[in-house]
Design a protein around this motif. Structure first.
Motif, PDB file in Angstrom:
ATOM      1  N   ASP A  10      -9.624 -30.669  51.186  1.00  0.00           N
ATOM      2  CA  ASP A  10      -9.893 -31.060  52.563  1.00  0.00           C
ATOM      3  C   ASP A  10     -11.371 -30.941  52.892  1.00  0.00           C
ATOM      4  OD1 ASP A  10      -7.163 -31.464  53.357  1.00  0.00           O
ATOM      5  OD2 ASP A  10      -6.916 -29.288  53.378  1.00  0.00           O
ATOM      6  N   PRO A  11     -11.871 -31.741  53.839  1.00  0.00           N
ATOM      7  CA  PRO A  11     -13.190 -31.468  54.375  1.00  0.00           C
ATOM      8  C   PRO A  11     -13.165 -30.087  55.047  1.00  0.00           C
ATOM      9  CG  PRO A  11     -12.044 -33.139  55.685  1.00  0.00           C
ATOM     10  CD  PRO A  11     -11.233 -32.909  54.479  1.00  0.00           C
ATOM     11  N   GLY A  12     -14.167 -29.285  54.733  1.00  0.00           N
ATOM     12  CA  GLY A  12     -14.177 -27.905  55.221  1.00  0.00           C
ATOM     13  C   GLY A  12     -13.565 -26.917  54.252  1.00  0.00           C
ATOM     14  N   ALA A  13     -13.113 -27.381  53.079  1.00  0.00           N
ATOM     15  CA  ALA A  13     -12.502 -26.485  52.093  1.00  0.00           C
ATOM     16  C   ALA A  13     -13.477 -25.400  51.662  1.00  0.00           C
ATOM     17  CB  ALA A  13     -12.049 -27.281  50.874  1.00  0.00           C
ATOM     18  N   ARG A  14     -12.924 -24.256  51.310  1.00  0.00           N
ATOM     19  CA  ARG A  14     -13.702 -23.115  50.828  1.00  0.00           C
ATOM     20  C   ARG A  14     -13.163 -22.670  49.472  1.00  0.00           C
ATOM     21  NH1 ARG A  14     -18.323 -22.191  53.979  1.00  0.00           N
ATOM     22  NH2 ARG A  14     -17.832 -23.025  56.060  1.00  0.00           N
ATOM     23  N   GLY A  15     -13.905 -21.798  48.815  1.00  0.00           N
ATOM     24  CA  GLY A  15     -13.424 -21.203  47.581  1.00  0.00           C
ATOM     25  C   GLY A  15     -13.622 -22.046  46.349  1.00  0.00           C
ATOM     26  N   PHE A  16     -14.708 -22.818  46.302  1.00  0.00           N
ATOM     27  CA  PHE A  16     -14.927 -23.672  45.132  1.00  0.00           C
ATOM     28  C   PHE A  16     -15.147 -22.866  43.854  1.00  0.00           C
ATOM     29  CE2 PHE A  16     -16.207 -26.552  48.635  1.00  0.00           C
ATOM     30  CZ  PHE A  16     -15.254 -27.527  48.416  1.00  0.00           C
ATOM     31  N   GLU A  17     -15.554 -21.622  44.012  1.00  0.00           N
ATOM     32  CA  GLU A  17     -15.718 -20.776  42.823  1.00  0.00           C
ATOM     33  C   GLU A  17     -14.391 -20.561  42.106  1.00  0.00           C
ATOM     34  OE1 GLU A  17     -15.028 -17.976  46.334  1.00  0.00           O
ATOM     35  OE2 GLU A  17     -16.163 -19.827  45.951  1.00  0.00           O
ATOM     36  N   HIS A  18     -13.270 -20.604  42.847  1.00  0.00           N
ATOM     37  CA  HIS A  18     -11.954 -20.460  42.230  1.00  0.00           C
ATOM     38  C   HIS A  18     -11.631 -21.679  41.371  1.00  0.00           C
ATOM     39  CE1 HIS A  18     -11.062 -16.908  44.637  1.00  0.00           C
ATOM     40  NE2 HIS A  18     -11.421 -17.575  45.722  1.00  0.00           N
ATOM     41  N   ALA A  19     -12.011 -22.845  41.845  1.00  0.00           N
ATOM     42  CA  ALA A  19     -11.788 -24.057  41.063  1.00  0.00           C
ATOM     43  C   ALA A  19     -12.599 -24.029  39.775  1.00  0.00           C
ATOM     44  CB  ALA A  19     -12.147 -25.287  41.897  1.00  0.00           C
ATOM     45  N   VAL A  20     -13.852 -23.618  39.877  1.00  0.00           N
ATOM     46  CA  VAL A  20     -14.708 -23.533  38.697  1.00  0.00           C
ATOM     47  C   VAL A  20     -14.132 -22.541  37.689  1.00  0.00           C
ATOM     48  CG1 VAL A  20     -16.999 -22.874  37.868  1.00  0.00           C
ATOM     49  CG2 VAL A  20     -16.775 -24.228  39.967  1.00  0.00           C
ATOM     50  N   ALA A  21     -13.631 -21.421  38.188  1.00  0.00           N
ATOM     51  CA  ALA A  21     -13.136 -20.353  37.316  1.00  0.00           C
ATOM     52  C   ALA A  21     -11.933 -20.779  36.483  1.00  0.00           C
ATOM     53  CB  ALA A  21     -12.775 -19.122  38.151  1.00  0.00           C
ATOM     54  N   ILE A  22     -11.141 -21.745  36.969  1.00  0.00           N
ATOM     55  CA  ILE A  22      -9.957 -22.161  36.213  1.00  0.00           C
ATOM     56  C   ILE A  22     -10.223 -23.436  35.399  1.00  0.00           C
ATOM     57  CG2 ILE A  22      -8.365 -21.055  37.821  1.00  0.00           C
ATOM     58  CD1 ILE A  22      -7.707 -23.865  38.925  1.00  0.00           C
ATOM     59  N   GLY A  23     -11.477 -23.909  35.385  1.00  0.00           N
ATOM     60  CA  GLY A  23     -11.828 -25.023  34.516  1.00  0.00           C
ATOM     61  C   GLY A  23     -11.853 -26.394  35.169  1.00  0.00           C
ATOM     62  N   VAL A  24     -11.696 -26.453  36.482  1.00  0.00           N
ATOM     63  CA  VAL A  24     -11.771 -27.726  37.195  1.00  0.00           C
ATOM     64  C   VAL A  24     -13.206 -28.259  37.118  1.00  0.00           C
ATOM     65  CG1 VAL A  24     -11.596 -28.809  39.484  1.00  0.00           C
ATOM     66  CG2 VAL A  24      -9.852 -27.176  38.719  1.00  0.00           C
ATOM     67  N   GLN A  25     -13.350 -29.562  36.963  1.00  0.00           N
ATOM     68  CA  GLN A  25     -14.675 -30.176  36.840  1.00  0.00           C
ATOM     69  C   GLN A  25     -15.113 -30.949  38.070  1.00  0.00           C
ATOM     70  OE1 GLN A  25     -12.470 -31.519  33.605  1.00  0.00           O
ATOM     71  NE2 GLN A  25     -14.232 -31.629  32.251  1.00  0.00           N
ATOM     72  N   ARG A  26     -14.137 -31.430  38.845  1.00  0.00           N
ATOM     73  CA  ARG A  26     -14.472 -32.209  40.036  1.00  0.00           C
ATOM     74  C   ARG A  26     -13.516 -31.865  41.172  1.00  0.00           C
ATOM     75  NH1 ARG A  26     -16.111 -38.487  38.501  1.00  0.00           N
ATOM     76  NH2 ARG A  26     -17.615 -37.974  36.847  1.00  0.00           N
ATOM     77  N   VAL A  27     -13.923 -32.218  42.372  1.00  0.00           N
ATOM     78  CA  VAL A  27     -13.005 -32.241  43.504  1.00  0.00           C
ATOM     79  C   VAL A  27     -13.072 -33.626  44.127  1.00  0.00           C
ATOM     80  CG1 VAL A  27     -13.088 -29.775  44.030  1.00  0.00           C
ATOM     81  CG2 VAL A  27     -14.784 -31.310  45.060  1.00  0.00           C
ATOM     82  N   GLU A  28     -11.950 -34.057  44.689  1.00  0.00           N
ATOM     83  CA  GLU A  28     -11.931 -35.305  45.456  1.00  0.00           C
ATOM     84  C   GLU A  28     -11.806 -34.957  46.929  1.00  0.00           C
ATOM     85  OE1 GLU A  28      -9.220 -39.245  46.347  1.00  0.00           O
ATOM     86  OE2 GLU A  28      -9.332 -38.533  44.262  1.00  0.00           O
ATOM     87  N   LEU A  29     -12.787 -35.344  47.687  1.00  0.00           N
ATOM     88  CA  LEU A  29     -12.841 -35.044  49.112  1.00  0.00           C
ATOM     89  C   LEU A  29     -11.917 -35.992  49.872  1.00  0.00           C
ATOM     90  CD1 LEU A  29     -14.344 -33.304  51.223  1.00  0.00           C
ATOM     91  CD2 LEU A  29     -16.105 -35.072  51.285  1.00  0.00           C
ATOM     92  N   TYR A  30     -10.993 -35.416  50.637  1.00  0.00           N
ATOM     93  CA  TYR A  30     -10.061 -36.197  51.446  1.00  0.00           C
ATOM     94  C   TYR A  30     -10.819 -36.771  52.645  1.00  0.00           C
ATOM     95  CZ  TYR A  30      -6.257 -36.954  54.831  1.00  0.00           C
ATOM     96  OH  TYR A  30      -5.406 -37.474  55.778  1.00  0.00           O
ATOM     97  N   THR A  31     -10.977 -38.079  52.678  1.00  0.00           N
ATOM     98  CA  THR A  31     -11.812 -38.710  53.693  1.00  0.00           C
ATOM     99  C   THR A  31     -11.007 -39.362  54.817  1.00  0.00           C
ATOM    100  OG1 THR A  31     -11.943 -40.639  52.210  1.00  0.00           O
ATOM    101  CG2 THR A  31     -13.804 -39.108  52.198  1.00  0.00           C
ATOM    102  N   GLY A  32      -9.711 -39.091  54.887  1.00  0.00           N
ATOM    103  CA  GLY A  32      -8.890 -39.652  55.962  1.00  0.00           C
ATOM    104  C   GLY A  32      -9.397 -39.311  57.357  1.00  0.00           C
TER     105      GLY A  32
END
Length: 247
Positions: free
Chosen positions: A142-164
């Motif tokens: 979501d726009p306004g999402a927090r905690g991107f360090e958690h995504a990095v820690a589990i191996g995620v490479q990208r996020v897709e921003l919900y632009t609705g």
């Protein structure tokens, strides 16, 4: 340049409404590729309301070595009938990217992202398996999402921003607040080491503003608006118009 990935779900909706094979998913994909798009997106769902598993397989063979292939879906949706599950499909076809989305059967379309702090550990083994398959992994946020360090820690490479929400505000003539939220979210994700994609209700009218506001935007996935615009101006013209905006 930001990569344009064309979502073909709406082509499948039209085909399924009548039965048979028309309009043809493969022909639509080839038309988009020949017009210059850099990727094709599909979002198969367990209820088979549009893109079906056989479409996913057919497109995999067609796209291999030509453009990127992005498959979206809920990794926790259980297999049923002809739907083997998102991870099983990824094992079969090895797409370029898998975008994980927390949608449910009752949703007409995706309308929210993951809670990164709470969902990361559930996602960890799935992300690891997808990475082992050679797939790039993106999470819908979501726009306004927090905690991107958690995504990095589990191996995620990208996020897709919900632009609705941004698209809705743009249509109403007051996009400033939502645009600023998207920009801030993208900046924080990039600072954490993630590349940023964007998608949902993006159109020729609102894409340019978003593209200029987010430096380094890696990819946009566009389906509903592009297919609607193509009814009036043709698929090739619509794709080329988007590419011109992204340039």
């Amino acid at each position: 340049m930001t990569l344009l990935s064309v979502n073909l779900n709406k082509i499948a909706v039209l085909r399924n409404s009548r039965g048979g094979d028309e309009p043809d998913i493969s022909r639509a994909a080839v038309t988009c590729i020949e017009a210059g798009c850099g990727g094709i997106t599909v979002h198969p769902r367990p209820d088979l309301r549009h893109i079906r598993p056989d479409d996913v397989r057919t497109l995999a063979a067609l796209l291999r070595g030509r453009v990127e292939y992005n498959i979206e879906g809920n990794p926790f949706a259980a297999p049923r009938g002809d739907y083997p599950g998102l991870i099983a499909l990824a094992r079969e076809v090895r797409p370029t990217q898998v975008t994980l989305v927390p949608d449910s059967d009752g949703q007409i379309t995706s309308d929210h992202g993951f809670d990164l702090a709470n969902d990361a550990e559930r996602l960890r083994p799935l992300v690891a398996e997808l990475r082992e398959l050679g797939c790039r992994v993106s999470l819908f946020v979501d726009p306004g999402a927090r905690g991107f360090e958690h995504a990095v820690a589990i191996g995620v490479q990208r996020v897709e921003l919900y632009t609705g929400p941004y698209a809705k505000a743009f249509e109403e003539g007051n996009a400033g607040e939502q645009l600023a939220l998207c920009v801030d979210t993208a900046r924080r994700a990039q600072q954490a080491g993630l590349a940023v994609n964007a998608g949902h209700d993006l159109s020729q009218a609102n894409l340019g503003t978003l593209r200029v506001a987010i430096p380094g935007l890696a990819e946009v996935s566009i389906g509903h608006a592009l297919i609607g615009e193509a009814l009036y101006e043709g698929m090739t013209t619509a794709v080329r118009n988007y590419l011109q905006i992204l340039r």
